[in-house]
Write an enzyme that holds these catalytic residues in place. Sequence first.
Site, mmCIF file in Angstrom:
data_model
loop_
_atom_site.group_PDB
_atom_site.id
_atom_site.type_symbol
_atom_site.label_atom_id
_atom_site.label_comp_id
_atom_site.label_asym_id
_atom_site.label_seq_id
_atom_site.Cartn_x
_atom_site.Cartn_y
_atom_site.Cartn_z
ATOM 1 C CD GLU A 279 -17.498 -27.400 -30.271
ATOM 2 O OE1 GLU A 279 -16.725 -26.872 -29.459
ATOM 3 O OE2 GLU A 279 -17.151 -28.277 -31.076
ATOM 4 C CD1 TRP A 282 -15.785 -30.078 -27.687
ATOM 5 C CD2 TRP A 282 -14.042 -30.337 -26.281
ATOM 6 N NE1 TRP A 282 -14.793 -30.804 -28.332
ATOM 7 C CE2 TRP A 282 -13.719 -30.967 -27.501
ATOM 8 C CE3 TRP A 282 -13.102 -30.366 -25.249
ATOM 9 C CZ2 TRP A 282 -12.506 -31.620 -27.713
ATOM 10 C CZ3 TRP A 282 -11.886 -31.010 -25.461
ATOM 11 C CH2 TRP A 282 -11.603 -31.625 -26.677
ATOM 12 C CD1 TRP A 310 6.978 -22.483 -20.391
ATOM 13 C CD2 TRP A 310 6.592 -22.473 -22.583
ATOM 14 N NE1 TRP A 310 6.029 -23.433 -20.647
ATOM 15 C CE2 TRP A 310 5.759 -23.445 -21.984
ATOM 16 C CE3 TRP A 310 6.516 -22.289 -23.972
ATOM 17 C CZ2 TRP A 310 4.875 -24.233 -22.721
ATOM 18 C CZ3 TRP A 310 5.623 -23.068 -24.702
ATOM 19 C CH2 TRP A 310 4.824 -24.025 -24.079
ATOM 20 C CG ASN A 348 -13.156 -22.552 -30.924
ATOM 21 O OD1 ASN A 348 -12.604 -22.557 -29.836
ATOM 22 N ND2 ASN A 348 -13.157 -23.616 -31.729
ATOM 23 C CD1 TRP A 366 1.415 -23.683 -20.855
ATOM 24 C CD2 TRP A 366 -0.467 -22.880 -19.976
ATOM 25 N NE1 TRP A 366 1.219 -24.306 -19.654
ATOM 26 C CE2 TRP A 366 0.073 -23.841 -19.083
ATOM 27 C CE3 TRP A 366 -1.656 -22.247 -19.623
ATOM 28 C CZ2 TRP A 366 -0.538 -24.171 -17.862
ATOM 29 C CZ3 TRP A 366 -2.264 -22.570 -18.420
ATOM 30 C CH2 TRP A 366 -1.712 -23.522 -17.549
ATOM 31 C CD1 TRP A 389 -5.740 -19.685 -23.053
ATOM 32 C CD2 TRP A 389 -3.716 -19.719 -24.018
ATOM 33 N NE1 TRP A 389 -5.591 -18.516 -23.755
ATOM 34 C CE2 TRP A 389 -4.357 -18.516 -24.345
ATOM 35 C CE3 TRP A 389 -2.447 -19.962 -24.519
ATOM 36 C CZ2 TRP A 389 -3.762 -17.547 -25.163
ATOM 37 C CZ3 TRP A 389 -1.840 -19.002 -25.330
ATOM 38 C CH2 TRP A 389 -2.496 -17.812 -25.647
HETATM 39 C C1 LIG Z 1 -7.294 -20.748 -26.207
HETATM 40 C C2 LIG Z 1 -8.793 -20.841 -25.983
HETATM 41 C C3 LIG Z 1 -9.386 -20.104 -24.963
HETATM 42 C C4 LIG Z 1 -10.775 -20.198 -24.743
HETATM 43 N N1 LIG Z 1 -11.331 -19.462 -23.710
HETATM 44 C C5 LIG Z 1 -12.658 -19.578 -23.456
HETATM 45 C C6 LIG Z 1 -13.255 -18.855 -22.386
HETATM 46 O O1 LIG Z 1 -12.588 -18.149 -21.625
HETATM 47 N N2 LIG Z 1 -14.605 -18.974 -22.217
HETATM 48 C C7 LIG Z 1 -15.379 -19.761 -23.021
HETATM 49 O O2 LIG Z 1 -16.600 -19.812 -22.821
HETATM 50 N N3 LIG Z 1 -14.829 -20.471 -24.016
HETATM 51 C C8 LIG Z 1 -13.512 -20.397 -24.276
HETATM 52 N N4 LIG Z 1 -12.967 -21.099 -25.321
HETATM 53 C C9 LIG Z 1 -13.836 -22.001 -26.101
HETATM 54 C C10 LIG Z 1 -14.494 -21.356 -27.352
HETATM 55 O O3 LIG Z 1 -13.543 -20.683 -28.112
HETATM 56 C C11 LIG Z 1 -15.627 -20.392 -27.013
HETATM 57 O O4 LIG Z 1 -16.523 -21.017 -26.115
HETATM 58 C C12 LIG Z 1 -16.416 -19.989 -28.260
HETATM 59 O O5 LIG Z 1 -15.556 -19.383 -29.190
HETATM 60 C C13 LIG Z 1 -17.522 -19.030 -27.870
HETATM 61 O O6 LIG Z 1 -18.240 -18.635 -29.005
HETATM 62 P P1 LIG Z 1 -19.747 -19.094 -29.210
HETATM 63 O O7 LIG Z 1 -20.545 -18.857 -27.980
HETATM 64 O O8 LIG Z 1 -20.227 -18.440 -30.471
HETATM 65 O O9 LIG Z 1 -19.565 -20.649 -29.394
HETATM 66 P P2 LIG Z 1 -20.420 -21.778 -30.124
HETATM 67 O O10 LIG Z 1 -19.560 -22.314 -31.204
HETATM 68 O O11 LIG Z 1 -21.784 -21.335 -30.492
HETATM 69 O O12 LIG Z 1 -20.493 -22.923 -29.001
HETATM 70 C C14 LIG Z 1 -21.571 -22.973 -28.057
HETATM 71 C C15 LIG Z 1 -21.031 -23.013 -26.645
HETATM 72 O O13 LIG Z 1 -20.288 -24.209 -26.440
HETATM 73 C C16 LIG Z 1 -19.207 -23.959 -25.538
HETATM 74 N N5 LIG Z 1 -17.948 -24.214 -26.249
HETATM 75 C C17 LIG Z 1 -17.686 -24.085 -27.557
HETATM 76 N N6 LIG Z 1 -16.420 -24.462 -27.833
HETATM 77 C C18 LIG Z 1 -15.875 -24.824 -26.665
HETATM 78 C C19 LIG Z 1 -14.585 -25.297 -26.280
HETATM 79 N N7 LIG Z 1 -13.600 -25.498 -27.161
HETATM 80 N N8 LIG Z 1 -14.357 -25.542 -24.976
HETATM 81 C C20 LIG Z 1 -15.327 -25.365 -24.049
HETATM 82 N N9 LIG Z 1 -16.566 -24.922 -24.344
HETATM 83 C C21 LIG Z 1 -16.832 -24.654 -25.633
HETATM 84 C C22 LIG Z 1 -19.288 -22.489 -25.161
HETATM 85 O O14 LIG Z 1 -20.004 -22.396 -23.939
HETATM 86 C C23 LIG Z 1 -20.066 -21.892 -26.326
HETATM 87 O O15 LIG Z 1 -20.760 -20.713 -25.992
HETATM 88 C C24 LIG Z 1 -11.573 -21.038 -25.561
HETATM 89 C C25 LIG Z 1 -10.956 -21.766 -26.587
HETATM 90 C C26 LIG Z 1 -9.585 -21.677 -26.796
HETATM 91 C C27 LIG Z 1 -8.957 -22.469 -27.904
#
Ligand SMILES: Cc1cc2nc3c(=O)[nH]c(=O)nc-3n(C[C@H](O)[C@H](O)[C@H](O)COP(=O)(O)OP(=O)(O)OC[C@H]3O[C@@H](n4cnc5c(N)ncnc54)[C@H](O)[C@@H]3O)c2cc1C
Length: 485
Positions: A279, A282, A310, A348, A366, A389
């Site tokens: 993650e 990512w 759209w 997420n 979107w 998105w």
């Molecule tokens: C539509 C959509 C919008 C999103 N918008 C954002 C946003 O504005 N800011 C944001 O930080 N993340 C975003 N994410 C990614 C992800 O949802 C969040 O990072 C995550 O939910 C944050 O929770 P956590 O810190 O507990 O994550 P954890 O599951 O603990 O993951 C650890 C870290 O990994 C990174 N990470 C995790 N998943 C992703 C991912 N899919 N893409 C990129 N980095 C990721 C984040 O920095 C996160 O804090 C988005 C995902 C989607 C599908």
Amino acid sequence: MMNMSNSLVWFRRDLRAFDHAALHTALTSSNRVHCVFVYDSGILDPLPRDDRRVRFIHASLASLDAELRRLGGFLDVRQGQPLDVIPALAAELGVDAVYVNADYEPEAVERDARVAASLEADGRKFLSFKDQVIFEKDEVLTLAKGPFSVFTPYKNAWLKRLAAMPETLANYPIDQYADALAAPPPGPSALPSLQDIGFEPGEPPLPAGMEGAEALFEDFIARMADYGRARDFPAEDGTSRLSIHLRFGTTSIRHLVRSAQQLVLSGAGGLGASVWLSELIWRDFYQMILARNPQVVDRSFKPAFDALEWETGEEADALFAAWCEGRTGYPLVDAAMAQLNRTGFMHNRLRMVTASFLTKDLGVDWRRGERYFALRLNDYELASNNGGWQWAASTGCDAQPWFRIFNPVSQSLRFDAQGEFIREWVPALGRLSTKEIHAPWLVSAEVLAEKGVVLGRDYPGPVVEHDKARKRTLERFAIVKKAAS
Ligand SMILES: Cc1cc2nc3c(=O)[nH]c(=O)nc-3n(C[C@H](O)[C@H](O)[C@H](O)COP(=O)(O)OP(=O)(O)OC[C@H]3O[C@@H](n4cnc5c(N)ncnc54)[C@H](O)[C@@H]3O)c2cc1C
């Protein structure tokens, strides 16, 4: 030879005083280091006066100032346009160079170029360092030296590169070089209050600052082994919640990757540690995509998808409003939007479900959803939000294929099987059974009434029929079928 230079470290999305590339380099190459943060009026002015992120930044600045003071320095906090404030402060202090950690968002890149030009015109240097990511946009490339646009091969190349260059994760220590910090002015710390900068007083949405990040990480380490399973269930405390800390740099990405890697290598982190590391990769991936393709801010990563038509007009506006306000009649979607609106966080799995619902069930562009998330998410970060998105809308790199359309009821049955998350965020449905709660419109009016629910009064009926919406979406995307295949 003794180094007599003076420098200024400009903090932006790196609000910490440990493992900090710009601060470390300034301290090790200057005689005196002044630290500043600027509340950027261009960013703050349009925000609501109770914005949770501003509260988080405000609390994190207090923590950063306290840490710098412990080390013998202080944080100078200003307000205004960085293009005015930074060159003026640099001149007032007579510094030779301004040190920053690089910010890769297109507007930040432009801002930094203008600040750099102004400083350089005045005979000062603007020095920028990699700190926010592990690898920048040109550091992980295909064998043909081109960029990746698919995650898994990018991740494999990222891991290979890290194995070949373990120094990438080196710590940038601060403590032992802190003698160079400019001493604080006499008297107690006088950071501006939230009211001073024009915001309502209030608490940050979760523990802020370096200590807030570390407490969350410690707590998560104990749960990391189970992350691979628990991360998908919004009612569970399965993820780290570190995203806001990564956004504002109150933790260090190198520190998190070092720790995750150790837990992977030692086996102590179970399978969960390598999933969590993915993650974090990512995050680097989307930063790389945005830095290389700044046009994705308002265009599809895959240009063919810009031809999508759209839904627009009054009906689309009404559907969009129902989505924003959690009134779609699909309980999991509404619960997710309630969590976002009330707390600024969304799990997420639910970001994927709600983004898919807006684009594929409601046919709404979107970009409208992306902007709404940008307004509401505490952890809003352009690269990941845009990437997420465009993934959900199927317009992005390595996106969900356009013909794969989440069924919001199946998602609910699978990821909130007991309906616990829905009951927490949509209390009107609290008395519905586990079987009934995912699709209340399928329950008879008598049974619903016994449980205190009249559809249309206590909870809305579904704003669209999923099967019909699905067909419309397949038709909508058919126009790009050729280009996309
Ligand atoms: C539509 C959509 C919008 C999103 N918008 C954002 C946003 O504005 N800011 C944001 O930080 N993340 C975003 N994410 C990614 C992800 O949802 C969040 O990072 C995550 O939910 C944050 O929770 P956590 O810190 O507990 O994550 P954890 O599951 O603990 O993951 C650890 C870290 O990994 C990174 N990470 C995790 N998943 C992703 C991912 N899919 N893409 C990129 N980095 C990721 C984040 O920095 C996160 O804090 C988005 C995902 C989607 C599908």
